[in-house]
Scaffold this motif. Structure first.
Motif, short mmCIF file in Angstrom:
data_model
loop_
_atom_site.label_atom_id
_atom_site.label_comp_id
_atom_site.label_asym_id
_atom_site.label_seq_id
_atom_site.Cartn_x
_atom_site.Cartn_y
_atom_site.Cartn_z
N ASN A 126 2.20 -5.13 0.51
CA ASN A 126 0.74 -5.01 0.44
C ASN A 126 0.23 -4.72 1.84
O ASN A 126 0.58 -5.42 2.79
N LEU A 127 -0.60 -3.67 1.94
CA LEU A 127 -1.15 -3.24 3.23
C LEU A 127 -2.65 -3.43 3.26
O LEU A 127 -3.33 -3.32 2.24
N LEU A 128 -3.18 -3.66 4.47
CA LEU A 128 -4.61 -3.80 4.69
C LEU A 128 -4.96 -3.06 5.98
O LEU A 128 -4.18 -3.09 6.93
N ALA B 12 10.04 -7.20 8.76
CA ALA B 12 10.05 -7.05 10.21
C ALA B 12 9.76 -5.59 10.56
O ALA B 12 9.99 -4.69 9.76
N PHE B 13 9.26 -5.37 11.77
CA PHE B 13 9.02 -4.01 12.26
C PHE B 13 10.31 -3.48 12.89
O PHE B 13 10.99 -4.18 13.62
N ILE C 275 9.46 2.01 4.50
CA ILE C 275 8.15 2.68 4.62
C ILE C 275 7.75 2.77 6.08
O ILE C 275 7.80 1.77 6.81
N LEU C 276 7.38 3.96 6.51
CA LEU C 276 6.87 4.15 7.86
C LEU C 276 5.36 3.92 7.84
O LEU C 276 4.64 4.64 7.14
N VAL C 277 4.89 2.93 8.58
CA VAL C 277 3.46 2.65 8.67
C VAL C 277 2.99 3.15 10.02
O VAL C 277 3.56 2.80 11.05
N VAL C 278 1.94 3.97 10.01
CA VAL C 278 1.41 4.57 11.24
C VAL C 278 -0.06 4.21 11.36
O VAL C 278 -0.85 4.50 10.46
N GLY D 14 13.22 11.63 3.30
CA GLY D 14 13.60 10.48 2.50
C GLY D 14 12.79 9.23 2.79
O GLY D 14 12.87 8.26 2.06
N ARG D 15 12.02 9.23 3.87
CA ARG D 15 11.18 8.07 4.18
C ARG D 15 9.79 8.30 3.65
O ARG D 15 9.24 9.39 3.73
N ARG D 16 9.21 7.24 3.12
CA ARG D 16 7.80 7.29 2.71
C ARG D 16 6.98 6.84 3.90
O ARG D 16 7.38 5.96 4.65
#
Length: 136
Positions: free
Chosen positions: A4-6, A66-67, A84-87, A116-118
């Motif tokens: 879950n992201l915010l 973990a990051f 998942i790559l979060v930017v 292949g990465r989301r």
């Protein structure tokens, strides 16, 4: 792995940063993209850009991801959270469109995303007339 992201712009406010953590706990948020954080504490739960404009944070509870593979620059930070790559990106709306294009070119050049990465991108900028935002 489902996460879950915010996203929140807390305008360098200590109280807003405290409320962010409360909201993350109540809503069971794993990772937040924080524009204009009050501060980016040291530790494994925070990664920030080079200028303190945007950060990623995770809850320090068992099971929180973990990051990994952190990439940071001026106004952006990226990290793998599971697969998942979060930017997180912050760009001031007071800068020109030409500045924005140069900035995006730099961010895309450093993008650690591979096939292949989301990825989840968050462009945390409040708006600009040059980008189509309404005038006041």
């Amino acid at each position: 792995m489902a996460i879950n992201l915010l996203q929140a712009n807390i305008n360098h406010s200590a109280r807003a940063q405290d409320l962010l953590f409360q909201s993350m706990a109540e809503w069971k948020i794993h990772v937040a993209v924080v524009a204009e954080p009050y501060r980016v504490p040291s530790g494994n739960e925070w990664v920030g850009d080079a200028d303190g404009l945007v950060a990623l944070t995770s809850r320090s509870v068992a099971g929180s991801p973990a990051f990994a593979d952190v990439v940071r620059g001026r106004g952006y930070v990226a990290a793998l959270v599971g697969d998942i790559l979060v930017v997180g990106v912050y760009f001031s709306p007071n800068r020109s469109l030409a500045d924005f294009e140069r900035f995006l070119s730099e961010v895309l050049h450093d993008d650690p995303c591979s096939p292949g990465r989301r990825s989840v991108w968050d462009l945390a900028s409040p708006g600009s007339i040059g980008f189509g935002a309404p005038t006041r």
